[in-house]
Design a protein around this motif. Structure first.
Motif: not given
Length: 367
Positions: A18-45
């Motif tokens: 979920d987004v809350e976990t993504l925020r934790e990864w963001r604060d740890e530097g594991r997720v950057l704004p340029s990283n690709q992402a998609r919803r679990a129920d969609a194929d669009l990156w």
């Protein structure tokens, strides 16, 4: 049910979370704004920057280092540098401490050993020497993190985003191998082309004064000035391209040279090269003003020796004989501390100059 996302980092997919976990990864530097992402129920990156509520304030460009491409005047660059430094003072302070603390420990330990009369190689002296050497190595090892951290933090603050120190360190550590390699090459080139001509000039001086030796020494000195100038031009933006643009070592040097030489259709004082020279000159004058006071007596002594001695060999012997390790000096220490705390200003200014020059170059202002 909360939205769940899958992110792709360096070719590997993580999630769904979920987004809350993504925020934790963001604060740890594991997720950057340029990283690709998609919803679990969609194929669009998409990019992580486009996930609502993850990176604020939104929206942002896909490149985390990009800021709106607007040309700044030189005065605006200086004012923006001070604003960013003030806004992120504590983050810049933590980055500075990372390098300054080991260096300070080495300086204090070395001063204590050097100031001791009749130094004997006992166990305590040996331990102090090993400690000093270890602190110097630690400071050198932390330098690439400091460089990368300055670039990332300045880019985030310039774009109006907040940067947490833990995530900042995690992001900076990822660039350590690349920046360390470039540090060895760049600073090694400066070191080599500074010492080699000076060594040749000293050889001419030791051989005895003559018109030919003086002429050759001046030629070598002129060559040294020329080669150092060339290195300055070629290395002007290597830090920014290595970190903000994500270029490898060779590409960072090549792109740095290209960007530094761009803007030839602009007035000379608006070109990236000359703006970089002005920034470096301002910083050098500031450093000189801080250091020349405590060292004035030594400088005056050396100048007196240079102007009164007729024998080059006697001059070298006199300068070597009169050199004594200095004990701890509080005024010099405090002035050095001020210089260290303000050191990020130069890095901030060059990041802003990089953005400004890159916008001009992309917009058709290049060669």
């Amino acid at each position: 049910m909360a939205e769940e996302w899958i992110v792709r980092v360096q070719g590997k997919e993580y999630g769904p979370v979920d987004v809350e976990t993504l925020r934790e990864w963001r604060d740890e530097g594991r997720v950057l704004p340029s990283n690709q992402a998609r919803r679990a129920d969609a194929d669009l990156w998409i990019t992580a920057a486009e996930i609502r509520g993850l990176f604020e304030p939104a929206p942002m460009a896909s490149d985390p280092a990009e800021i709106p491409p607007s040309r700044r005047s030189f005065a605006h660059i200086l004012a923006e540098t001070l604003r960013i430094y003030r806004k992120g003072f504590f983050q810049f302070f933590y980055l500075t401490v990372l390098v300054a603390l080991p260096s300070l420990c080495a300086q204090l330990s070395g001063s204590a050993v050097g100031a001791s009369p009749n130094i004997n190689m006992d166990l305590r002296t040996l331990i102090a020497a090993v400690f000093t050497f270890g602190m110097l190595l630690l400071s050198l090892a932390a330098w690439p993190v400091f460089i990368a951290g300055i670039q990332i933090l300045t880019a985030e603050l310039a774009a109006g985003r907040k940067a947490r120190i833990v995530g900042l360190f995690n992001q900076a550590l990822k660039f350590w191998p690349r920046v360390a390699l470039l540090c060895i090459f760049v600073y090694g080139a400066y070191f080599f082309w500074t010492l080699l001509p000076l060594g040749i000039i000293l050889m001419f001086a030791a051989s005895g004064p003559s018109l030919i030796s003086i002429f050759l020494a001046l030629l070598v000195l002129a060559f040294q000035v020329w080669i150092i100038g060339r290195l300055f031009v070629n290395f002007l933006f290597w830090q920014q391209f290595a970190v903000l643009a994500g270029s490898d070592a060779a590409s960072a040097l090549r792109q740095s040279k290209k960007l530094a030489r761009s803007g030839r259709d602009l007035p000379w004082f608006q070109r990236p090269l000359w703006r970089g020279i002005f920034l470096f000159a301002i910083w050098s004058a500031f450093v000189l003003a801080l250091t020349i006071g405590p060292e004035w007596s030594a400088i005056r002594h050396y100048f007196h020796e240079l102007t009164t001695s007729q024998d080059p060999q006697a001059l070298l012997q006199s300068l070597t004989t009169n050199y004594k390790p200095q004990a701890f000096n509080l005024p010099s220490f405090l002035l050095g501390l001020v210089q260290t705390l303000l050191r990020p200003l130069l890095g901030i200014a060059f990041v802003l100059l990089y953005f400004d020059s890159k916008a001009d170059f992309s917009g058709g202002g290049g060669d």
